[in-house]
Scaffold this active site. Sequence first.
Site, PDB file in Angstrom:
ATOM      1  N   GLY A  14       0.705  -1.486  -0.311  1.00  0.00           N
ATOM      2  CA  GLY A  14       0.286  -0.296   0.388  1.00  0.00           C
ATOM      3  C   GLY A  14       0.615   1.033  -0.055  1.00  0.00           C
ATOM      4  NE  ARG A  75      -1.683  -4.271  -1.219  1.00  0.00           N
ATOM      5  CZ  ARG A  75      -1.616  -3.907  -0.401  1.00  0.00           C
ATOM      6  NH1 ARG A  75      -0.831  -4.648   0.391  1.00  0.00           N
ATOM      7  NH2 ARG A  75      -2.666  -2.706   0.324  1.00  0.00           N
ATOM      8  CG  ASP A 106       3.525  -6.541   7.727  1.00  0.00           C
ATOM      9  OD1 ASP A 106       2.375  -6.689   5.961  1.00  0.00           O
ATOM     10  OD2 ASP A 106       3.124  -6.929   8.553  1.00  0.00           O
ATOM     11  CB  THR A 129       2.698   1.082   5.772  1.00  0.00           C
ATOM     12  OG1 THR A 129       1.428   0.552   6.813  1.00  0.00           O
ATOM     13  CG2 THR A 129       3.295   0.263   7.655  1.00  0.00           C
ATOM     14  CG  ASP A 131      -2.239  -0.456   8.350  1.00  0.00           C
ATOM     15  OD1 ASP A 131      -3.251   0.710   7.659  1.00  0.00           O
ATOM     16  OD2 ASP A 131      -1.920  -1.148   7.718  1.00  0.00           O
ATOM     17  CG  ASP A 133       1.050  -2.491  10.765  1.00  0.00           C
ATOM     18  OD1 ASP A 133       1.781  -1.491   9.944  1.00  0.00           O
ATOM     19  OD2 ASP A 133       0.316  -3.018   9.970  1.00  0.00           O
ATOM     20  NE  ARG A 175      -5.487  -5.804   4.927  1.00  0.00           N
ATOM     21  CZ  ARG A 175      -4.867  -5.643   3.688  1.00  0.00           C
ATOM     22  NH1 ARG A 175      -5.650  -5.583   3.365  1.00  0.00           N
ATOM     23  NH2 ARG A 175      -4.114  -5.285   3.456  1.00  0.00           N
TER      24      ARG A 175
HETATM   25  O1  F6P Z   1      -2.045  -1.032   4.661  1.00  0.00           O
HETATM   26  C1  F6P Z   1      -2.330   0.227   4.090  1.00  0.00           C
HETATM   27  C2  F6P Z   1      -3.463   0.105   3.929  1.00  0.00           C
HETATM   28  O2  F6P Z   1      -4.339   0.929   3.934  1.00  0.00           O
HETATM   29  C3  F6P Z   1      -4.344  -1.021   5.309  1.00  0.00           C
HETATM   30  O3  F6P Z   1      -4.730  -0.355   6.386  1.00  0.00           O
HETATM   31  C4  F6P Z   1      -5.800  -1.142   4.380  1.00  0.00           C
HETATM   32  O4  F6P Z   1      -6.180  -2.475   4.930  1.00  0.00           O
HETATM   33  C5  F6P Z   1      -4.934  -1.894   3.109  1.00  0.00           C
HETATM   34  O5  F6P Z   1      -4.066  -1.038   2.744  1.00  0.00           O
HETATM   35  C6  F6P Z   1      -5.668  -1.348   1.410  1.00  0.00           C
HETATM   36  O6  F6P Z   1      -5.284  -2.037   0.880  1.00  0.00           O
HETATM   37  P1  F6P Z   1      -5.425  -1.839  -0.977  1.00  0.00           P
HETATM   38  O7  F6P Z   1      -4.754  -0.585  -1.183  1.00  0.00           O
HETATM   39  O8  F6P Z   1      -5.020  -2.914  -1.309  1.00  0.00           O
HETATM   40  O9  F6P Z   1      -7.042  -2.403  -0.317  1.00  0.00           O
END
Ligand code: F6P
Length: 327
Positions: A14, A75, A106, A129, A131, A133, A175
Amino acid sequence: MNKIERIGVYTSGGDAPGMNAAIRAVVRTALYNGIKVTGIYRGYEGMIEGDFKEMVSRSVSSILQKGGTILKSARCAEFRTPEGRQKAYDQVKAAGIDALVAIGGDGTFTGAELFSKEFDIPVMCIPGTIDNDLYGSDYTLGFDTANNTVIDAIDKIKDTAASHNRLFFVEVMGRDSGCIALNAGVAGGAEALMLPEKDTAIEELIDSLEEARERNKTSMIVIVAEGDKNGGAYNVAKRVKEKFDFYDTKVSILGHLQRGGSPSSFDRVLATRMGYFAVNELIRGNRSATVGIRGSQIVSTSLEEALRGKELKLDEELLKIAQVMNI
Ligand code: F6P
């Protein structure tokens, strides 16, 4: 130890505000030290396909203030396979890249660690990120900016919630992590928080809303982290409404707008310090680590410790403060 001649830099997973500032810092610190830089586009996907571009100082002009990532992100399932990683290594080797800087979360770090071990190539990771985390850093790139975006939204929602005496369920990203929700709960003055780490039962939430109503609250904000076990803000709102219908109820999902936008001053400075530090660590001979901020110091933590060290814990004191502020 061989001298590093070319660094490959990429962003993966992300995107997060501050990634561009980190790319800029990596490119310019490397060039300053006589090291060439290859931009690897679309993370591991682009590494496998050889989607590379030479980076000069002007390649990173005027990106410091921009959200997203100029190197794009993806990804990539293929990189999880040994065949995929072999393809990536062949491309990296053919391009003369002898060290890597990975910017991401991660999943990015896990891929980087495997790659570095399998092909004995030095890699430094930068935590990017929203997050927040990742073990090894008090703050990840993008967390501060995302929080400012969330607070701006919550302030606006509070205005309309108060005008109509409404109960709002606001869903924020995360998430697996309740960091944004917790921070927004304190900075935005929410009545209740639903966090992935806490597993709060709906009945418990209803009790706390009931108590708040008895304390004469006329409108309320419940922040629901995306990864809350009850299944997101719509589900939580629906189940609460079945038993607690004193207020008109509304749901607001903040979604991907939390990921974009110009990085805050904090994120820009942090990204620049981390990018500078990452390249200097490679020059000093560090072969596999993540960069982080601890207190006010930029430090490195081994990927082994960052990925499998201590469990990340929610800040329980901040959680307590959020509760106390809600009386
Ligand atoms: O890891 C960052 C994040 O924004 C999370 O908070 C979220 O769950 C996820 O990415 C969403 O990913 P995507 O943009 O691939 O749907």
